[in-house]
Design a protein around this motif. Structure first.
Motif, short mmCIF file in Angstrom:
data_model
loop_
_atom_site.label_atom_id
_atom_site.label_comp_id
_atom_site.label_asym_id
_atom_site.label_seq_id
_atom_site.Cartn_x
_atom_site.Cartn_y
_atom_site.Cartn_z
N PHE A 271 0.83 -1.21 0.00
CA PHE A 271 0.00 0.00 0.00
C PHE A 271 0.86 1.26 0.00
CE2 PHE A 271 -2.70 -3.43 1.36
CZ PHE A 271 -3.73 -3.28 0.46
N LYS B 245 -1.61 3.69 -4.50
CA LYS B 245 -3.02 3.31 -4.60
C LYS B 245 -3.34 2.65 -5.95
CE LYS B 245 -5.27 7.44 -6.39
NZ LYS B 245 -6.43 8.31 -6.31
N CYS C 163 -9.40 -3.91 4.89
CA CYS C 163 -8.46 -2.81 5.11
C CYS C 163 -8.02 -2.76 6.57
CB CYS C 163 -9.05 -1.47 4.65
SG CYS C 163 -9.32 -1.42 2.86
N LYS D 213 -5.26 -5.27 6.61
CA LYS D 213 -4.09 -4.79 5.87
C LYS D 213 -3.39 -3.63 6.56
CE LYS D 213 -4.88 -7.26 1.96
NZ LYS D 213 -4.01 -8.41 1.61
N CYS D 214 -4.15 -2.75 7.23
CA CYS D 214 -3.59 -1.46 7.66
C CYS D 214 -3.48 -1.23 9.16
CB CYS D 214 -4.40 -0.30 7.06
SG CYS D 214 -4.45 -0.28 5.26
N CYS E 173 -2.64 4.38 4.56
CA CYS E 173 -2.85 3.00 4.11
C CYS E 173 -4.33 2.76 3.81
CB CYS E 173 -2.34 2.03 5.18
SG CYS E 173 -2.53 0.29 4.74
N ILE E 174 -5.22 3.25 4.68
CA ILE E 174 -6.67 3.08 4.47
C ILE E 174 -7.11 3.69 3.14
CG2 ILE E 174 -8.98 3.76 5.29
CD1 ILE E 174 -7.80 3.60 8.18
N CYS F 165 -5.88 1.61 0.37
CA CYS F 165 -6.52 0.30 0.43
C CYS F 165 -7.91 0.36 -0.22
CB CYS F 165 -6.63 -0.14 1.90
SG CYS F 165 -7.38 -1.75 2.12
N VAL F 166 -8.67 1.40 0.09
CA VAL F 166 -10.02 1.54 -0.50
C VAL F 166 -9.92 1.75 -2.01
CG1 VAL F 166 -12.14 2.91 -0.53
CG2 VAL F 166 -11.02 2.43 1.65
N VAL G 144 -12.94 4.60 6.14
CA VAL G 144 -13.28 3.72 5.03
C VAL G 144 -14.60 4.18 4.40
CG1 VAL G 144 -13.97 1.37 4.37
CG2 VAL G 144 -12.03 1.70 5.90
#
Lengths: 102, 88, 102, 88, 102, 88
Positions: free
Chosen positions: D45, D48, E43, E46-47, E64-65, E68-69, F72
């Motif tokens: 990550f 992106k 996520c 992962k994060c 990272c979030i 990730c999205v 998110v």
């Protein structure tokens, strides 16, 4: 009616079936089943050896299960208190915000 | 759980709902049990037959899971009852 | 009707829709879908390499899948027989006892 | 599955139920597939954008999962048919 | 109406409730909730560090979030394109073939 | 999501559906949160009481998970909006 410390009481009219109340009670039932299943799963992972050399719970596993359930309820209480202290606004992102644009 | 706020007709209705749910829950428990014991006990796919060692593992796994669920259920009911009485 | 060895036959009235039967058949469908999805998941974990250097199943993976499905049905049968030998009382704790106080 | 105990009206109703379910199942399969391939293929990550290596992994993962599901489905149907015929 | 690139528009009659459309919209809502929950889960794995020494997201976790999205949506698009290129027949085995004998 | 193809009565109906779903989603989120933080923070079962270290972990875990979900959700909404506008 109350679920794990959430919920409250409402007066019931006599006779006839209030479908809203039935629906609420059914949802409660679903929720409590879900919590019970998660608890079974979590305590199984925490307490039960995966080797399966015997079919009975041994002493250590039994004691572990009792403490596991008690601790799970403690965690449930702490999380509930934390959520209440944050208020409804703070939890909007978790479960609701995906629908923000409707 | 406490269904005392429901009237007689509603309680009868809920009993039927609960009955159905218990059947569903049993089937789901069965399905998860097969899944769990298969995953824990079967790791050799050089043969399609269940070895006697795998079979014993599956039987113990089933036995132990039922005893585990029962014990969790008993403690769960106690804790739930405690919480109810401390609220009212 | 029968699901993985559980269930039995009932006579059907001619004409009209018996909603109880439709509901039962729908639940069966849900169950069999659930079992199929779990089987896909389990055999994927057991047989498929997570590196994904190719899009085809190789010979080893294909053979593994066939044996995995066969073994899963064997386990299903053993668990079913065990549950039946224990009788309905023995499984009360798993799925039902959370509602003991209703 | 055997729906021979259902009458014509019930079978028609079940066909509609099954049709809806297949759409739902497809959507759920799609969603689990994205989930699975994302989890298996994406671990970096620092960017992106999907790298070409990640993209190839996702395409192979999708391909392989469909072939896997198909093979499991074929064996599942055979085993189910065997079990049915041994019962009756 | 459209979900993650799948679906299309239909004219709406004025007045009255079209239960089919409500059902479709409800299913869409369920689907999008499911995707959102999976995304939160993925996520998180992962994060987010599982040590929980602090309650805030640190800078690294936040960045990272976001990535990730974005990457998850990229993967979603690729998988969708792949499925469309294979056509409806190719996905029959995944989700449908268990019912082949009905 | 775009409910513009629904008429007024249908939109009112959907609002009620969404309201119910949000309550359900909240309850499920609560239940998964307890599960997650219990699994991450509690690994010592020599006592049934929550240690102060475990308690702090649970509070941080709750806090962080909510912030994570919120972030998110915000990105999810943006990406969804982008996709919608690129389609029409």
């Amino acid at each position: 009616m109350s679920f794990l410390g959430i919920g409250g009481n409402q007066g019931a009219p006599s006779g006839g079936v209030n479908t809203d109340k039935i629906e609420m009670a059914t949802e409660q039932l679903d929720m409590i089943t879900d919590v019970y299943n998660r608890l079974v799963e979590s305590c199984h992972t925490k307490c039960i050896s995966q080797r399966y050399t015997e079919g009975d719970l041994n002493k250590g596993e039994s004691v572990c299960i009792d403490r596991c359930v008690a601790k799970f309820f403690e965690v449930n209480k702490k999380v509930g208190q934390k959520l209440q202290s944050l208020g409804p606004g703070a939890t909007g992102g978790a479960g609701g915000s995906a629908f923000g644009s409707i | 759980m406490d269904f005392s706020t429901l009237n007689t007709a509603e309680q009868a209705h809920m009993s039927r709902v609960i009955e159905k749910k218990q059947m569903q829950d049993f089937m789901r428990m069965y399905s998860r049990l097969v899944d769990r014991c298969f995953n824990a006990c079967c790791n050799d796919f050089t043969s399609k037959a269940l070895s006697s060692k795998e079979e014993q593992c599956v039987l113990n796994c089933t036995d132990k899971f039922l005893k585990h669920s029962e014990r969790v259920g008993a403690r769960f009911a106690e804790q739930n009852a405690d919480m109810m009485s401390s609220q009212s």
